[in-house]
Design an enzyme around this catalytic site. Structure first.
Site, PDB file in Angstrom:
ATOM      1  N   GLN A   3       0.802  -1.222   0.000  1.00  0.00           N
ATOM      2  CA  GLN A   3       0.000   0.000   0.000  1.00  0.00           C
ATOM      3  C   GLN A   3       0.842   1.282   0.000  1.00  0.00           C
ATOM      4  O   GLN A   3       0.323   2.345  -0.313  1.00  0.00           O
ATOM      5  CB  GLN A   3      -0.958  -0.013   1.200  1.00  0.00           C
ATOM      6  CG  GLN A   3      -2.001  -1.124   1.088  1.00  0.00           C
ATOM      7  CD  GLN A   3      -2.926  -1.187   2.284  1.00  0.00           C
ATOM      8  OE1 GLN A   3      -2.612  -1.830   3.273  1.00  0.00           O
ATOM      9  NE2 GLN A   3      -4.053  -0.526   2.209  1.00  0.00           N
ATOM     10  N   HIS A  18      -2.010  -4.831 -13.126  1.00  0.00           N
ATOM     11  CA  HIS A  18      -1.520  -4.519 -14.474  1.00  0.00           C
ATOM     12  C   HIS A  18      -2.433  -5.146 -15.524  1.00  0.00           C
ATOM     13  O   HIS A  18      -2.654  -4.588 -16.593  1.00  0.00           O
ATOM     14  CB  HIS A  18      -0.077  -5.008 -14.653  1.00  0.00           C
ATOM     15  CG  HIS A  18       0.891  -4.251 -13.780  1.00  0.00           C
ATOM     16  ND1 HIS A  18       2.115  -4.746 -13.403  1.00  0.00           N
ATOM     17  CD2 HIS A  18       0.792  -3.036 -13.193  1.00  0.00           C
ATOM     18  CE1 HIS A  18       2.725  -3.867 -12.625  1.00  0.00           C
ATOM     19  NE2 HIS A  18       1.940  -2.822 -12.489  1.00  0.00           N
ATOM     20  N   ASP A  47       2.063   0.888  -8.145  1.00  0.00           N
ATOM     21  CA  ASP A  47       3.421   0.846  -8.710  1.00  0.00           C
ATOM     22  C   ASP A  47       4.337   1.852  -8.007  1.00  0.00           C
ATOM     23  O   ASP A  47       5.509   1.594  -7.793  1.00  0.00           O
ATOM     24  CB  ASP A  47       3.400   1.176 -10.207  1.00  0.00           C
ATOM     25  CG  ASP A  47       2.851   0.015 -11.032  1.00  0.00           C
ATOM     26  OD1 ASP A  47       2.493  -1.021 -10.437  1.00  0.00           O
ATOM     27  OD2 ASP A  47       2.771   0.146 -12.279  1.00  0.00           O
ATOM     28  N   ARG A  49       4.078  -0.694  13.014  1.00  0.00           N
ATOM     29  CA  ARG A  49       3.745  -1.990  12.405  1.00  0.00           C
ATOM     30  C   ARG A  49       3.879  -1.843  10.886  1.00  0.00           C
ATOM     31  O   ARG A  49       3.144  -1.079  10.260  1.00  0.00           O
ATOM     32  CB  ARG A  49       2.316  -2.403  12.785  1.00  0.00           C
ATOM     33  CG  ARG A  49       1.856  -3.668  12.100  1.00  0.00           C
ATOM     34  CD  ARG A  49       0.509  -4.171  12.620  1.00  0.00           C
ATOM     35  NE  ARG A  49       0.082  -5.320  11.856  1.00  0.00           N
ATOM     36  CZ  ARG A  49      -0.979  -5.356  11.043  1.00  0.00           C
ATOM     37  NH1 ARG A  49      -1.771  -4.294  10.934  1.00  0.00           N
ATOM     38  NH2 ARG A  49      -1.270  -6.443  10.356  1.00  0.00           N
ATOM     39  N   HIS A 103       1.030  -9.486   4.275  1.00  0.00           N
ATOM     40  CA  HIS A 103      -0.101  -8.557   4.183  1.00  0.00           C
ATOM     41  C   HIS A 103      -0.580  -8.567   2.725  1.00  0.00           C
ATOM     42  O   HIS A 103      -0.534  -7.555   2.027  1.00  0.00           O
ATOM     43  CB  HIS A 103       0.317  -7.160   4.652  1.00  0.00           C
ATOM     44  CG  HIS A 103      -0.837  -6.272   5.040  1.00  0.00           C
ATOM     45  ND1 HIS A 103      -0.954  -5.663   6.266  1.00  0.00           N
ATOM     46  CD2 HIS A 103      -1.938  -5.893   4.354  1.00  0.00           C
ATOM     47  CE1 HIS A 103      -2.063  -4.940   6.314  1.00  0.00           C
ATOM     48  NE2 HIS A 103      -2.681  -5.065   5.158  1.00  0.00           N
ATOM     49  N   ASN A 130      -1.832 -11.046   7.995  1.00  0.00           N
ATOM     50  CA  ASN A 130      -2.779  -9.969   8.235  1.00  0.00           C
ATOM     51  C   ASN A 130      -4.152 -10.337   7.684  1.00  0.00           C
ATOM     52  O   ASN A 130      -4.289 -10.638   6.492  1.00  0.00           O
ATOM     53  CB  ASN A 130      -2.329  -8.679   7.550  1.00  0.00           C
ATOM     54  CG  ASN A 130      -3.357  -7.577   7.729  1.00  0.00           C
ATOM     55  OD1 ASN A 130      -3.512  -7.044   8.825  1.00  0.00           O
ATOM     56  ND2 ASN A 130      -4.096  -7.246   6.675  1.00  0.00           N
ATOM     57  N   GLU A 131      -5.159 -10.341   8.553  1.00  0.00           N
ATOM     58  CA  GLU A 131      -6.551 -10.505   8.143  1.00  0.00           C
ATOM     59  C   GLU A 131      -6.764 -11.620   7.122  1.00  0.00           C
ATOM     60  O   GLU A 131      -7.221 -11.361   5.998  1.00  0.00           O
ATOM     61  CB  GLU A 131      -7.099  -9.196   7.562  1.00  0.00           C
ATOM     62  CG  GLU A 131      -7.075  -8.038   8.523  1.00  0.00           C
ATOM     63  CD  GLU A 131      -7.937  -6.873   8.064  1.00  0.00           C
ATOM     64  OE1 GLU A 131      -8.511  -6.932   6.966  1.00  0.00           O
ATOM     65  OE2 GLU A 131      -8.046  -5.900   8.821  1.00  0.00           O
ATOM     66  N   ASN A 170      -7.900  -6.354  14.351  1.00  0.00           N
ATOM     67  CA  ASN A 170      -8.186  -5.180  13.514  1.00  0.00           C
ATOM     68  C   ASN A 170      -9.681  -4.928  13.532  1.00  0.00           C
ATOM     69  O   ASN A 170     -10.477  -5.852  13.294  1.00  0.00           O
ATOM     70  CB  ASN A 170      -7.786  -5.434  12.053  1.00  0.00           C
ATOM     71  CG  ASN A 170      -6.283  -5.483  11.859  1.00  0.00           C
ATOM     72  OD1 ASN A 170      -5.513  -5.334  12.803  1.00  0.00           O
ATOM     73  ND2 ASN A 170      -5.856  -5.686  10.621  1.00  0.00           N
ATOM     74  N   TYR A 205     -12.844  -1.967  12.416  1.00  0.00           N
ATOM     75  CA  TYR A 205     -13.214  -0.718  11.754  1.00  0.00           C
ATOM     76  C   TYR A 205     -14.663  -0.312  11.957  1.00  0.00           C
ATOM     77  O   TYR A 205     -14.967   0.835  12.183  1.00  0.00           O
ATOM     78  CB  TYR A 205     -12.934  -0.822  10.241  1.00  0.00           C
ATOM     79  CG  TYR A 205     -11.454  -0.805   9.946  1.00  0.00           C
ATOM     80  CD1 TYR A 205     -10.779   0.391   9.797  1.00  0.00           C
ATOM     81  CD2 TYR A 205     -10.724  -1.991   9.855  1.00  0.00           C
ATOM     82  CE1 TYR A 205      -9.419   0.429   9.550  1.00  0.00           C
ATOM     83  CE2 TYR A 205      -9.357  -1.967   9.619  1.00  0.00           C
ATOM     84  CZ  TYR A 205      -8.705  -0.751   9.464  1.00  0.00           C
ATOM     85  OH  TYR A 205      -7.354  -0.721   9.237  1.00  0.00           O
ATOM     86  N   GLU A 254      -4.935  -2.686  14.117  1.00  0.00           N
ATOM     87  CA  GLU A 254      -5.443  -1.663  13.197  1.00  0.00           C
ATOM     88  C   GLU A 254      -6.772  -1.124  13.705  1.00  0.00           C
ATOM     89  O   GLU A 254      -7.630  -1.897  14.145  1.00  0.00           O
ATOM     90  CB  GLU A 254      -5.713  -2.221  11.788  1.00  0.00           C
ATOM     91  CG  GLU A 254      -4.489  -2.499  10.981  1.00  0.00           C
ATOM     92  CD  GLU A 254      -4.823  -3.041   9.589  1.00  0.00           C
ATOM     93  OE1 GLU A 254      -5.884  -2.723   9.032  1.00  0.00           O
ATOM     94  OE2 GLU A 254      -3.987  -3.811   9.069  1.00  0.00           O
TER      95      GLU A 254
HETATM   96  C1  BGC Z   1      -6.305  -3.994   5.952  1.00  0.00           C
HETATM   97  C2  BGC Z   1      -5.640  -2.762   5.392  1.00  0.00           C
HETATM   98  C3  BGC Z   1      -6.693  -1.834   4.805  1.00  0.00           C
HETATM   99  C4  BGC Z   1      -7.621  -1.417   5.919  1.00  0.00           C
HETATM  100  C5  BGC Z   1      -8.731  -0.463   5.497  1.00  0.00           C
HETATM  101  C6  BGC Z   1      -7.599  -3.735   6.639  1.00  0.00           C
HETATM  102  O1  BGC Z   1      -8.552  -4.604   6.124  1.00  0.00           O
HETATM  103  O2  BGC Z   1      -5.413  -4.717   6.759  1.00  0.00           O
HETATM  104  O3  BGC Z   1      -4.713  -3.160   4.447  1.00  0.00           O
HETATM  105  O4  BGC Z   1      -6.145  -0.734   4.176  1.00  0.00           O
HETATM  106  O5  BGC Z   1      -8.243  -2.545   6.465  1.00  0.00           O
HETATM  107  O6  BGC Z   1      -9.572  -1.043   4.550  1.00  0.00           O
END
Ligand code: BGC
Length: 517
Positions: free
Chosen positions: A49, A69, A82, A107, A152, A196-197, A340, A342, A411
């Protein structure tokens, strides 16, 4: 620059957020709690990222390079990573920014194909080693402790060509890669997360075409990916235990993602049951084999996928089975729970939704996901703000797997559409962290660290550069990829400095002030 419609939206959102604040019981001033001594504050990023330099100095291709690509239309802005934030060249700026935030942990993830261009350990890239060495050294001289993720999502393309995580041989290749990383960096890296996830990766990449590699082998592919990624995690954990832990004395864990699952109607037993089923079949599918006393997949997942598969005419279940040795290898194979989080979804039972692929993890789970229209939706289509869900989730994890296992929030952060005056992100962080503090102090949950996602705006997978999560704004049009701190960076720095949340530190502008922005 904010457009007038964006200003109106944001103004409404800020009003909405103060409603959320009243749930906490305090509308301003410092929070009731300060962060415990030794609490780890950090920021997180991921190689694909931010790094860019996708083919420089002998780096091999990752499956995200190859996929984007081939499919330039995949992202709404026809972008790829890229160049991204060009951290391959600007890592010293990144470290200066992390230092400026005052956090003690960073991290980051290693790009597997930057270190092993073909994915295999017969060819270790000298330039790759040099890059991560330089980065880690720079972190050390700034007194920042690296926390390193091995995977990741950027699998080397030659391994993807062999079927990626659907192929059991990947367990060996991942162990080989982990050995190289532990050997090269384990003298200074003392905290590792293997994956990761894996849920997002397998569900979206193997079960559908939302993420690369877009295999869409729904109902089969996601379970194969989950199965072998879990076994690969355990293999790396035991490798560390046997060959590295005695000298390196570090910790190895895994990072799992979880939405909070809120029953759509709290007084309906079927909604409560649906929410629990969702958690078991999404978080539990990964966490139960590793953190529960019994090990293996959760009973409910085993029974549902077995019986639905049978009913569909399969000879064997679409969910593979662990041998007793594998159950043992997985059980206890993590020194901490990387979590993680959100957003939250409302859950109710359903036997069919038009968005579901059949069969799939979705249809096997049989739960409909919605979000409350009253919740603020600041950016990405899947993202709504519901801070209380964070505390509930931390409690759920604690109740399921026990207080002994330390939880590290690897996260947490907010999506919007950009700009440095990100007052809503300031409130998001304040409110979510306040919920985490309540989980620690009022509920006795063992949360030992928190990593904000993310250091700076980056390539946000399916959303390209449209959805932003950064504490720092990145001008992707500038050749220098100039970084500027947002209000949320200033706010986070103050939280870290004072070890307390002050809800008034960054004042929300009045509508009149807002129009001048
Ligand atoms: C991921 C990140 C992503 C973030 C926000 C997580 O699922 O680990 O790579 O950018 O959430 O979507």
């Amino acid at each position: 620059m904010l457009s007038s419609s964006r200003v109106a939206l944001l103004g409404a959102a800020l009003t909405g957020l103060s409603l959320v604040c009243s749930v906490r019981g305090a509308v301003g001033g410092p929070s009731n709690y300060s962060f415990p001594d030794g609490f780890m504050f950090g920021v997180a990023t991921a190689a694909y990222q931010i790094e860019g330099a996708w083919n420089e100095d002998g780096k091999g291709e990752s499956m995200w390079d190859t996929f984007l690509h081939k499919h330039p239309d995949y992202t709404p802005d026809r972008s790829n990573a890229d160049v991204a934030a060009d951290s391959y060249h600007k890592y010293m700026d990144d470290v200066a920014m992390i230092k400026d935030l005052g956090v003690e942990y960073y991290r980051l993830s290693i790009s597997w194909p930057r270190l092993l261009p073909n994915g295999t350990d017969n060819n270790i890239s000298k330039a790759g080693v040099r890059y991560y060495r330089k980065l880690i050294k720079e972190l050390q001289s700034a007194n920042i402790t690296p926390v390193v993720t091995l995977f990741h999502w950027d699998l080397p393309t030659p391994l993807m060509d062999l079927g990626g995580w659907a192929n059991p041989i990947m367990v060996n290749y991942f162990r080989d890669y982990a050995r190289v990383a532990f050997n090269l960096f384990g003298d200074v890296v003392k905290i590792w997360t293997t994956m990761n996830e894996p849920h997002q990766h397998c569900y979206n990449g193997y079960g559908s075409d939302y993420f690369a590699p877009a295999i869409k082998s729904h109902g089969v592919g996601e379970y194969l990916c989950i199965h072998y990624i879990l076994l690969a995690h355990a293999a790396a954990y035991h490798l560390y235990d046997q060959e590295f832990r005695p000298n390196q004395k570090g910790k190895v864990g895994i990072t799992l993602d979880a939405f909070w699952a809120k029953p759509k109607n709290n007084s309906k037993p079927e909604d409560i049951e649906a929410a629990e089923r969702y958690l078991q079949m999404h978080v539990g599918l990964f966490a139960h084999p590793i953190y529960s006393k019994e090990g293996d997949y959760p009973d409910i997942a085993r029974k549902r996928v077995d019986s639905i598969s049978l009913h569909e005419g399969y000879t064997r279940s679409r969910l593979p089975t662990f041998s007793p040795e594998e159950v043992n290898a997985l059980r206890g194979s993590s020194d901490f729970f990387g979590l993680n989080h959100y957003t939250t979804f409302l859950m109710s039972p359903s036997s069919w939704e038009k968005t579901w692929l059949i069969p799939s993890l979705d249809s096997d789970t049989g739960v409909k996901l919605e979000q409350d229209a009253k919740w603020i939706k600041p950016g990405a289509e899947w993202f709504s703000i519901y801070p209380q869900g964070f505390r509930k989730l931390i409690n759920w994890v604690t109740n399921q797997y026990g207080k002994e296992i330390p939880i590290i929030i690897t996260e947490n952060g907010m999506s919007d559409f950009g700009g440095i005056n990100d007052y809503l992100r300031v409130s998001y962080y304040n409110e979510y962290m306040a919920q985490m503090l309540m989980a620690i102090y009022e509920d006795g949950c063992n949360v030992q660290g928190y990593f904000a996602w993310t250091l700076m705006d980056d390539f946000e997978w399916k959303d390209g550069y449209v959805s932003k999560f950064g504490l720092y704004y990145v001008d992707f049009d500038s050749p220098e990829k100039t970084r500027t701190p947002k209000q949320s960076a200033i706010n986070y720095r103050e939280i870290v400095r004072t070890r307390r949340i002050n809800f008034d530190f960054i004042k929300k502008p009045s509508p009149a002030q807002f129009n001048k922005l």
